[in-house]
Motif scaffolding. Structure first.
Motif, PDB file in Angstrom:
ATOM      1  N   ALA A  64      -3.798 -50.555   8.664  1.00 15.16           N
ATOM      2  CA  ALA A  64      -3.806 -49.452   7.688  1.00 15.16           C
ATOM      3  C   ALA A  64      -4.425 -49.835   6.345  1.00 15.16           C
ATOM      4  N   ARG A  65      -5.333 -50.775   6.365  1.00 15.10           N
ATOM      5  CA  ARG A  65      -6.009 -51.182   5.131  1.00 15.10           C
ATOM      6  C   ARG A  65      -7.515 -51.166   5.393  1.00 15.10           C
ATOM      7  N   PRO A  66      -8.133 -49.975   5.384  1.00 12.16           N
ATOM      8  CA  PRO A  66      -9.544 -49.854   5.757  1.00 12.16           C
ATOM      9  C   PRO A  66     -10.488 -50.778   4.985  1.00 12.16           C
ATOM     10  N   GLN A  67     -10.257 -50.959   3.691  1.00 16.47           N
ATOM     11  CA  GLN A  67     -11.184 -51.818   2.944  1.00 16.47           C
ATOM     12  C   GLN A  67     -11.055 -53.272   3.390  1.00 16.47           C
ATOM     13  N   ILE A  68      -9.838 -53.720   3.665  1.00 14.53           N
ATOM     14  CA  ILE A  68      -9.636 -55.079   4.180  1.00 14.53           C
ATOM     15  C   ILE A  68     -10.299 -55.199   5.550  1.00 14.53           C
ATOM     16  N   ARG A 128       0.316 -50.329  18.076  1.00 10.26           N
ATOM     17  CA  ARG A 128      -1.031 -49.761  18.131  1.00 10.26           C
ATOM     18  C   ARG A 128      -2.029 -50.737  17.513  1.00 10.26           C
ATOM     19  N   ALA A 129      -3.270 -50.576  17.910  1.00 11.47           N
ATOM     20  CA  ALA A 129      -4.315 -51.475  17.402  1.00 11.47           C
ATOM     21  C   ALA A 129      -4.324 -51.438  15.877  1.00 11.47           C
ATOM     22  N   PRO A 130      -4.417 -52.596  15.235  1.00 14.83           N
ATOM     23  CA  PRO A 130      -4.379 -52.629  13.776  1.00 14.83           C
ATOM     24  C   PRO A 130      -5.634 -52.055  13.126  1.00 14.83           C
ATOM     25  N   ILE A 131      -6.641 -51.795  13.933  1.00 15.15           N
ATOM     26  CA  ILE A 131      -7.851 -51.130  13.450  1.00 15.15           C
ATOM     27  C   ILE A 131      -7.985 -49.856  14.282  1.00 15.15           C
ATOM     28  N   GLY A 132      -7.900 -48.713  13.623  1.00 14.74           N
ATOM     29  CA  GLY A 132      -7.926 -47.428  14.308  1.00 14.74           C
ATOM     30  C   GLY A 132      -9.275 -47.125  14.946  1.00 14.74           C
ATOM     31  N   THR A 133      -9.306 -46.095  15.770  1.00 13.28           N
ATOM     32  CA  THR A 133     -10.521 -45.779  16.528  1.00 13.28           C
ATOM     33  C   THR A 133     -11.699 -45.414  15.634  1.00 13.28           C
ATOM     34  N   ALA A 134     -11.463 -44.709  14.526  1.00 13.93           N
ATOM     35  CA  ALA A 134     -12.569 -44.355  13.624  1.00 13.93           C
ATOM     36  C   ALA A 134     -13.183 -45.608  13.010  1.00 13.93           C
ATOM     37  N   MET A 135     -12.340 -46.544  12.571  1.00  9.83           N
ATOM     38  CA  MET A 135     -12.861 -47.787  11.987  1.00  9.83           C
ATOM     39  C   MET A 135     -13.498 -48.658  13.065  1.00  9.83           C
ATOM     40  N   GLN A 136     -12.941 -48.656  14.282  1.00  5.87           N
ATOM     41  CA  GLN A 136     -13.576 -49.399  15.380  1.00  5.87           C
ATOM     42  C   GLN A 136     -14.995 -48.887  15.591  1.00  5.87           C
ATOM     43  N   ALA A 137     -15.152 -47.558  15.577  1.00  2.82           N
ATOM     44  CA  ALA A 137     -16.482 -46.963  15.753  1.00  2.82           C
ATOM     45  C   ALA A 137     -17.405 -47.370  14.609  1.00  2.82           C
ATOM     46  N   GLU A 138     -16.896 -47.326  13.376  1.00  9.68           N
ATOM     47  CA  GLU A 138     -17.708 -47.715  12.214  1.00  9.68           C
ATOM     48  C   GLU A 138     -18.164 -49.171  12.319  1.00  9.68           C
ATOM     49  N   LEU A 139     -17.257 -50.044  12.772  1.00  5.27           N
ATOM     50  CA  LEU A 139     -17.580 -51.467  12.883  1.00  5.27           C
ATOM     51  C   LEU A 139     -18.317 -51.814  14.175  1.00  5.27           C
ATOM     52  N   GLY A 140     -18.324 -50.888  15.133  1.00  5.99           N
ATOM     53  CA  GLY A 140     -18.991 -51.143  16.405  1.00  5.99           C
ATOM     54  C   GLY A 140     -18.221 -52.089  17.311  1.00  5.99           C
TER      55      GLY A 140
END
Length: 184
Positions: A116-120, A146-158
């Protein structure tokens, strides 16, 4: 001094710096480091604390010259250097992973809280991916199922998340995820 005592001492001394309530268990360390024996290239551990994961990295047969540890707590750095001769220990934040002179990193083992820390997530996982081998992976501990990196951020990071499992033998019980680049 025990790892738990060291953690408590450092938590009281620098409460904003040490965020875990206790060192990770050996069982979590085994799950976090599973597969490292087959990884080529450098291995980076971020947020190693007192070395629970470092010990397991070396137990996997990884030569001490391969891991680089990034730790912001100077007392933990001194302990790590003493406990793990030959392992490169840098008193630097995880965000500096691009600045330490490594490329083609085969794996990153992370004890840094990213939930839950998108910038981190961008600053840590994103920067790690920039210097990681295409087949490299990023192993992350979390206390959420749940995954510590959500699906939207996973998509952004590839990246895509693989759940490695839950470990009850930890305080608190932990979940482990591995993130891999999406192969096109």
């Amino acid at each position: 001094m025990s790892n738990v005592t060291l953690f408590l001492k450092e938590t009281l001394r620098k409460p904003g710096e040490v965020v875990a309530i206790a060192p990770s268990s050996q069982a979590v360390g085994r799950k976090m480091t599973r597969g490292l024996e087959n990884v080529r290239g450098p291995i980076v551990e971020i947020g190693p604390g007192t070395g629970s994961f470092t010990r397991e990295i070396l137990m996997r047969g990884v030569h001490p010259s391969r891991p680089t540890l990034l730790e912001t707590n100077e007392n933990f750095c001194a302990i790590l250097r003493d406990r793990f001769p030959g392992v490169r220990v840098l008193n630097r934040p995880a965000q500096d992973i691009q600045k330490i002179g490594l490329t083609g990193i085969g794996a990153v083992v992370s004890g840094v809280p990213v939930l839950a820390r998108p910038q981190i997530q961008r600053d840590v996982v994103g920067r790690a991916l920039d210097v990681m081998a295409p087949t490299g992976w990023f192993s992350q501990i979390t206390y959420s199922p749940r995954a510590p990196i959500g699906t939207a951020m996973q998509a952004e990071l590839g990246v895509t998340a693989t759940y490695r499992g839950m470990v009850w033998a930890n305080l608190p019980p932990a979940h482990v995820f591995a993130f891999h680049r999406i192969q096109h």
